[in-house]
Design an enzyme around this catalytic site. Sequence first.
Site, PDB file in Angstrom:
ATOM      1  N   LYS A   1       3.287  -6.423  -1.970  1.00 12.03           N
ATOM      2  CA  LYS A   1       2.447  -7.619  -1.902  1.00 12.03           C
ATOM      3  C   LYS A   1       2.251  -8.353  -3.233  1.00 12.03           C
ATOM      4  CE  LYS A   1      -0.840  -5.063  -0.109  1.00 12.03           C
ATOM      5  NZ  LYS A   1      -2.045  -4.539   0.539  1.00 12.03           N
TER       6      LYS A   1
ATOM      7  N   ASP B   1      -6.427   0.994   3.344  1.00  8.06           N
ATOM      8  CA  ASP B   1      -7.279   0.113   4.158  1.00  8.06           C
ATOM      9  C   ASP B   1      -7.147   0.386   5.656  1.00  8.06           C
ATOM     10  OD1 ASP B   1      -4.725  -0.903   4.113  1.00  8.06           O
ATOM     11  OD2 ASP B   1      -5.295  -2.983   3.707  1.00  8.06           O
TER      12      ASP B   1
HETATM   13 MG    MG Z   1      -7.953  -5.974   2.731  1.00 10.82          MG
END
Ligand code: MG
Length: 498
Positions: free
Chosen positions: A195, A230
């Site tokens: 990312k 996450d």
């Molecule tokens: Mg997040």
Amino acid sequence: MGKVAVGTAVVCAAAACVAAALVVRHRTRSSGKWGRATAIAKELEEQCWTPISKLRQVADALDVEMHAGLASEGGCKLKMLITYVDNLPSGDEKGLFYALDLGGTNFRTLRVHLGGKEKGVVKIESEEVSIPPHLMTGSSQELFDFIASKLAKFVSSEPEELHPPPGRQRELGFTFSFPVKQTSIASGTLIKWTKGFNIEDAVGEDVVGGLTKSLEKIGLDMRVAALVNDTVGTVARARFSNQDVIAGVILGTGTNAAYVECAHAIPKWQGLLPKSGEMVINMEWGNFCSSHLPLTEYDQALDAESLNPGEQIFEKIVSGMYLGDIVRRVLLKMAEEVDFFGDTVPPKLRIPFVLRTPDMSAMHHDTSSDLKVVGNKLKDILEINNTSLKTRKIVVELCDIVATRGARLSAAGIFSILKKIGRDTVKDGKKQKSVVALDGGLFEHYAKFRSSLESTLKELLGDEADETVGIEHSNDGSGIGAALLAASNSQYLGVQES
Ligand code: MG
Ligand code: ADP
């Protein structure tokens, strides 16, 4: 006079002829332009086509990779990481816990007050900080120092009545949403960045060690009680309120999933069998790749020019970081090859990631009759003025094609998890409920993406299983979930909480 008149008439006739010819030529060119632009869109649509039969093949391929990743370490597309989370929140958790959520674009600090079954999550305070871009590719200590300083500032706003008694440490759940090989619930080494992050000296290092060093440096006495992905936080958050939750999926800047696996089904697990008999597995499904994935020339170019070529292919066609850029690439081809935006290629269109997914989403949802939002976005972001309705319609069509592919593939991913743990069909008439928790900006804000995902999952499940499978938005799973896991892994477990 007559001569002049005749002459003028001849000139006028000639001019009219030229004008007519120009109009005809312009018409041919522009009908050629529309024809060729439509052909490019059509070709994209065909290449992105995801009929149910294809989605089933994708789910089967994912299933094969899941088994491979659970069987052995390394060399697999799906890392199927063992998270050391084998006791998900029961709902009884109590006390004050901190969380730190480092996911992509921003990081957040949270103070979460848990009140057990009776009161649930009593209070959440949080602060969001955007990460200066230079820290995303600098050194790990710089990044951790920055995070620690923001966390310290946040902790200093803690009301006095919530201060821990003398001798008691504050505890933190650290959500770190990159692939980590965990060595315990509160330690793990970074496998690779994704990312847009690329901090070389952090790879292979203990993430908690790095953060702890920075916390010590500034004198903040806080213990990292849980290091979580996450997706795992999302499962934990949702489980706190609903014991039917079996998986968590993130659709945000990136995409990933975690699910509750039976400990016996993890051949590579060498440790003692957990008491619960279960272990949460972080799939790292963003790295999935298969010949069944519908890939286009735009995806290939995006991948080749990315920070991590050849990696995270599923993520690059599904998640928020990339969808807008795929649309930009198609528009660029149209501009270059068919003069879609006039004689020159708008320079802004050449800038990678200039068209962000939230803007793509805004264009996709434009309901005005003249597609005003699309016109304004093209003007404001790409400096393309005076677009016709026809042009705007094609832009919306491209957004639809790219978003639909991502949404349908996400549904196939969820279906593969359900299949892996036998929750994709109703067995022996037993209607066992299964809930998949979803979170992330893409899922939360891109309504058409979300509804396409939901309807595709229904299609894959069929009527009967659709009754037993539910999906829910696990709001802020990555933050609250980490605090919950800090609570269930607290060093003070058993000590009376207020
Ligand atoms: Mg997040
Ligand atoms: P992260 O994944 O970085 O933890 P989020 O879950 O908040 O963060 O997701 C942020 C991502 O969600 C953005 O990068 C963007 O791609 C996507 N997103 C945010 N808002 C929208 C929107 N309105 N429409 C579509 N996508 C959005």
